[in-house]
Design a protein around this motif. Structure first.
Motif, mmCIF file in Angstrom:
data_model
loop_
_atom_site.group_PDB
_atom_site.id
_atom_site.type_symbol
_atom_site.label_atom_id
_atom_site.label_comp_id
_atom_site.label_asym_id
_atom_site.label_seq_id
_atom_site.Cartn_x
_atom_site.Cartn_y
_atom_site.Cartn_z
ATOM 1 N N ILE A 127 43.190 77.682 46.322
ATOM 2 C CA ILE A 127 42.314 77.460 47.244
ATOM 3 C C ILE A 127 42.202 75.893 47.479
ATOM 4 C CG2 ILE A 127 40.281 77.320 47.901
ATOM 5 C CD1 ILE A 127 41.154 79.713 47.170
ATOM 6 N N VAL A 128 42.623 75.014 45.374
ATOM 7 C CA VAL A 128 42.377 73.904 46.196
ATOM 8 C C VAL A 128 43.510 73.276 46.803
ATOM 9 C CG1 VAL A 128 42.693 72.388 44.759
ATOM 10 C CG2 VAL A 128 40.784 73.553 43.866
ATOM 11 N N LEU A 129 44.657 74.518 45.965
ATOM 12 C CA LEU A 129 46.179 73.397 46.940
ATOM 13 C C LEU A 129 46.494 73.595 48.872
ATOM 14 C CD1 LEU A 129 48.818 73.090 46.837
ATOM 15 C CD2 LEU A 129 49.691 75.212 47.353
ATOM 16 N N SER A 130 45.231 75.127 49.183
ATOM 17 C CA SER A 130 45.052 75.665 50.791
ATOM 18 C C SER A 130 44.276 73.813 51.237
ATOM 19 C CB SER A 130 44.529 76.242 50.400
ATOM 20 O OG SER A 130 43.322 76.193 50.310
ATOM 21 N N PHE A 236 60.561 90.969 46.276
ATOM 22 C CA PHE A 236 59.864 92.143 46.924
ATOM 23 C C PHE A 236 58.462 91.479 46.850
ATOM 24 C CE2 PHE A 236 60.464 95.910 49.294
ATOM 25 C CZ PHE A 236 61.384 95.014 50.444
ATOM 26 N N ASN A 237 58.295 90.518 45.884
ATOM 27 C CA ASN A 237 56.675 90.614 46.038
ATOM 28 C C ASN A 237 56.193 88.711 46.585
ATOM 29 O OD1 ASN A 237 57.175 92.754 43.073
ATOM 30 N ND2 ASN A 237 55.345 91.935 43.617
ATOM 31 N N SER A 238 55.472 88.428 46.163
ATOM 32 C CA SER A 238 55.037 87.602 46.740
ATOM 33 C C SER A 238 53.160 86.556 46.486
ATOM 34 C CB SER A 238 54.953 87.028 48.560
ATOM 35 O OG SER A 238 53.662 88.013 48.867
ATOM 36 N N ASP A 239 53.755 85.398 46.207
ATOM 37 C CA ASP A 239 52.357 84.980 45.810
ATOM 38 C C ASP A 239 50.705 84.819 46.671
ATOM 39 O OD1 ASP A 239 49.904 83.227 45.169
ATOM 40 O OD2 ASP A 239 51.528 81.937 43.633
ATOM 41 N N PHE A 240 50.148 85.934 46.628
ATOM 42 C CA PHE A 240 49.218 86.623 47.685
ATOM 43 C C PHE A 240 49.016 84.851 48.399
ATOM 44 C CE2 PHE A 240 44.664 87.387 49.315
ATOM 45 C CZ PHE A 240 45.429 88.169 50.528
ATOM 46 N N GLY A 241 48.420 84.379 47.381
ATOM 47 C CA GLY A 241 46.955 83.026 47.850
ATOM 48 C C GLY A 241 48.358 82.013 48.603
ATOM 49 N N LEU A 242 49.587 81.733 48.433
ATOM 50 C CA LEU A 242 50.045 81.084 49.133
ATOM 51 C C LEU A 242 51.186 81.483 50.571
ATOM 52 C CD1 LEU A 242 52.981 78.144 49.103
ATOM 53 C CD2 LEU A 242 53.896 79.457 48.711
ATOM 54 N N PHE A 243 50.152 82.601 50.615
ATOM 55 C CA PHE A 243 50.485 83.370 52.805
ATOM 56 C C PHE A 243 49.101 83.589 53.268
ATOM 57 C CE2 PHE A 243 55.099 83.389 49.612
ATOM 58 C CZ PHE A 243 55.875 83.050 50.991
ATOM 59 N N TYR A 244 48.720 83.930 52.085
ATOM 60 C CA TYR A 244 47.285 83.370 52.814
ATOM 61 C C TYR A 244 46.210 82.767 53.009
ATOM 62 C CZ TYR A 244 42.532 86.059 53.569
ATOM 63 O OH TYR A 244 41.118 86.423 54.413
ATOM 64 N N GLN A 245 46.642 82.123 52.131
ATOM 65 C CA GLN A 245 45.339 80.811 52.248
ATOM 66 C C GLN A 245 45.391 79.803 52.594
ATOM 67 O OE1 GLN A 245 41.878 81.870 50.586
ATOM 68 N NE2 GLN A 245 41.504 79.416 52.063
ATOM 69 N N VAL A 246 46.586 79.372 51.849
ATOM 70 C CA VAL A 246 47.463 77.728 52.184
ATOM 71 C C VAL A 246 47.695 77.769 53.763
ATOM 72 C CG1 VAL A 246 49.551 76.544 52.397
ATOM 73 C CG2 VAL A 246 48.530 77.519 50.233
ATOM 74 N N PRO A 247 48.180 78.838 54.510
ATOM 75 C CA PRO A 247 48.175 78.950 56.227
ATOM 76 C C PRO A 247 46.506 79.216 57.088
ATOM 77 C CG PRO A 247 49.568 80.144 55.851
ATOM 78 C CD PRO A 247 48.728 80.151 54.180
ATOM 79 N N MET A 248 45.791 79.512 55.628
ATOM 80 C CA MET A 248 44.644 79.321 56.241
ATOM 81 C C MET A 248 44.180 81.013 57.116
ATOM 82 S SD MET A 248 42.347 76.703 55.601
ATOM 83 C CE MET A 248 42.063 74.885 55.121
ATOM 84 N N ASN A 249 44.687 81.869 56.303
ATOM 85 C CA ASN A 249 44.627 82.762 57.530
ATOM 86 C C ASN A 249 44.734 83.144 58.757
ATOM 87 O OD1 ASN A 249 44.610 85.839 57.504
ATOM 88 N ND2 ASN A 249 41.820 85.863 57.293
ATOM 89 N N SER A 250 45.351 81.624 59.557
ATOM 90 C CA SER A 250 45.542 81.849 60.931
ATOM 91 C C SER A 250 46.369 82.861 61.165
ATOM 92 C CB SER A 250 46.453 80.662 61.317
ATOM 93 O OG SER A 250 46.537 80.349 62.000
#
Lengths: 309, 297
Positions: A127-130, A236-250
């Motif tokens: 969150i802070v990173l985003s 096959f796993n990814s960091d959910f936060g990096l791909f969801y929150q950082v691009p703001m779920n755009s």
């Protein structure tokens, strides 16, 4: 007589206290990990809350057929794999460079200071990173548009709606966040190398770069191989936060930010498509499982000491 | 050790690059700290800048004026972090102890049970349905503590390895010949001798709880249960959050002059501060933890 009567009861007396100690933890793993494993059948059901999970109709592989007919399946698989490959390759290289440079510093205090500074990004939440990223990239007042592109007379970019920039941005962000932390293991390995090897190389006239190429890197090789292989097992796993929150779920960015993890979340929580989400989750688990087994078999061949099991 | 000229040059080069990298790692933090002290109007007019025109404490004053929302979120975060870490550390080490005892019949069985959870999972959907439909943890504090984080296989194996490699079986046997029970041996001998790994794993857990927001994303919809991360997320994903809805009416704030950007940055700063406090302490144990953990699961 007494000795014979004692022996059958002794193991229980000995094991029971230990089993009791293990109890709460075992129960937790049973509930949190094993129960959901049996829930994979949900992927083969047409989930209907009115009928209940168990009462819902079986539909065989239909959820999977639907999933793989969408373009989402291809996009999220491609993204997950390519991002992970980039993270592994660049992350490893940058981490090793940091570790080598850091081990060059003769002053312990300085290297501690640098280390602390470099692991800080790893300790903050997504969150802070985003928010940090937002401060740099937002269209109106972001640092990049406002203080770099505008003064240079370049056109400003609407970062959160242009998908093509995100592969580079996400790789950069991920490296920024994790490279310092990742370098710790390599740094520790380098610290463990016998200094006399370098001394004798020096006497033979080897310069610094040659020492790195001929001594440090070859001695780091086992560590590098094991760490790379281990991250391959999680490809096959990814960091959910990096791909969801950082691009703001755009939504405009999904083509380059959708990974399996974000898809599973969106299908479950936003599209309410439980069957499809469960199918994607199972697809991820099964391929991940196969990958871990494969990787372990390879590690075992390369270096049996480092095999996971 | 005498350095040749080439070596000295390389050392200088290393130092310079390390300084640059560290600065690079720090700059984004600096930017948001400065942004949080920048006047909202300047922020809108000139954008984020390392050299703001007008500094202001407006954002922090604003946070102070609606302090109870932030204090509550901080409270939730601290409570969850402390409770989760304490319970997690306890059941992790209690499970790791029998696994570390090679004279215990089932130590390998236990290890496999734990290890298998790291290889395969049922996925999020079955977990989600189980926690919500059968355990009803939605909108409870447990939702922030139980799923995913409390204990994980990696931590258990880490502690097991430490127990195994650092506390010889002879000590345990000696204690038990003296009449100590298993419980007593565990709490009086194993744990005190294992403080370094407890500190390391406790730190990993505490940090994970402090930074967690995904559990709340799945299981919590009541703003009263938002920790600091979720409050931040709410503020960010919805700039209108403060202007309208619960927060706005509760705060009774003037919707036009809301210093939302600077406030968000000030909030981010407040979210990082606790991490900064543990950083030096962390540095001490992190290397050890990462190295123990990286070698073998």
């Amino acid at each position: 007589m007494t000795a014979r009567r004692k022996s059958p009861s002794k193991p229980l007396k000995k094991t029971l206290p230990l089993l009791i100690l293990a109890g709460p933890g075992l129960l937790y793993f049973l509930i949190n990990s094993y129960f959901p494993m049996f829930g994979v059948f949900i992927a083969f059901k047409d989930v209907n809350y009115a009928k209940g999970i168990f009462g819902s109709d079986w539909i065989g592989f239909k959820n999977f057929t639907f999933l793989f007919q969408t373009s989402d399946a291809w996009i999220m698989t491609r993204n997950t794999l390519l991002y992970n490959l980039a993270f592994i390759a660049l992350g490893t290289i940058v981490s090793i460079i940091i570790a080598i440079l850091m081990s060059e510093l003769l002053n312990k205090l300085y290297s501690k200071l640098f280390m602390t500074g470099l692991i800080l990004p790893n300790l903050i939440s997504m969150i802070v990173l985003s928010l940090l990223v937002f401060a740099f990239l937002n269209a109106d007042s972001g640092f990049v548009n406002h203080s770099i592109l505008r003064p240079l007379g370049l056109p400003e970019i609407n970062w959160y709606s242009e998908a093509k920039y995100w592969p580079y941005l996400l790789v950069l962000i991920q490296i920024w966040k994790t490279a310092g932390y990742g370098s710790i293991v390599y740094f520790a390995s380098i610290a463990g190398i016998d200094k006399s090897i370098y001394e004798s190389a020096k006497i033979d006239g080897a310069g610094k770069l040659k020492q790195i190429r001929m001594i440090t890197l070859p001695l780091l090789k086992p560590t590098i191989i094991v760490l790379v292989l281990m991250s391959m097992g999680r490809i096959f796993n990814s960091d959910f936060g990096l791909f969801y929150q950082v691009p703001m779920n755009s939504g405009a960015l999904y083509s380059t930010t959708q990974t399996i993890d974000t898809y599973v979340y969106r299908a479950l929580m936003q599209l309410n498509d439980i069957g499809m989400s469960a199918a994607a989750g199972l697809y991820q688990s099964l391929v991940g499982f196969a990958l871990v087994l494969t990787v372990n078999a390879i590690v075992k061949k390369v270096n049996p000491e480092n095999a996971l099991f | 050790m005498i350095q040749t000229r080439g070596e000295r040059a390389f050392t200088v080069f290393s130092a310079v690059v390390m300084i640059l990298l560290t600065v690079f790692a720090f700059l984004p933090f600096l930017l948001i700290v400065i942004a949080s002290f920048t006047e909202e109007t300047a922020l809108i007019r000139n954008g984020y800048s390392f050299f703001p025109e007008h500094t202001s404490l407006e954002a922090y004053r604003y946070i102070k004026s609606s302090a109870y929302i932030f204090i509550r979120a901080y409270g939730v975060s601290f409570l969850v972090t402390i409770l989760g870490t304490a319970i997690g550390l306890l059941i992790t080490s209690m499970l790791a102890y029998p696994m570390s005892r090679s004279d215990f019949k089932y130590h390998n069985t236990l290890a496999f049970v734990v290890f298998f959870t790291m290889l395969f999972s049922g996925g999020i959907v079955p977990s989600y349905i189980m926690w919500t439909q059968y355990f009803h943890i939605k909108n409870t504090l447990w939702a922030l503590i139980l799923p995913n984080l409390l204990a994980n296989g990696f931590n258990v194996l880490l502690v097991r390895n430490y127990f195994k490699n650092n506390v010889p079986l002879e000590i345990i046997e000696a204690a038990q010949i003296d009449g100590a029970s298993e419980l007593r041996t565990f709490f009086r001998i194993m744990l005190p001798l294992s403080m370094p790994v407890m500190a390391t794993v406790g730190m990993f857990m505490g940090l994970a709880y402090w930074n967690d927001w995904i559990n709340a994303l799945y299981f919590v919809s009541k703003p009263q249960l938002y920790g600091i991360q979720n409050l931040l997320m709410q503020l960010m994903s919805n700039i209108q959050f403060l202007n309208s809805g619960q927060a706005g009416s509760v705060l009774g704030a003037d919707t036009v002059s809301l210093p939302s950007t600077a406030v968000r940055m000030a909030m981010a700063v407040l979210g990082i501060v606790p991490v900064l406090f543990v950083l030096p302490f962390m540095q001490k144990y992190l290397t050890r933890g990462v190295v123990i953990g990286a070698v073998k699961g």
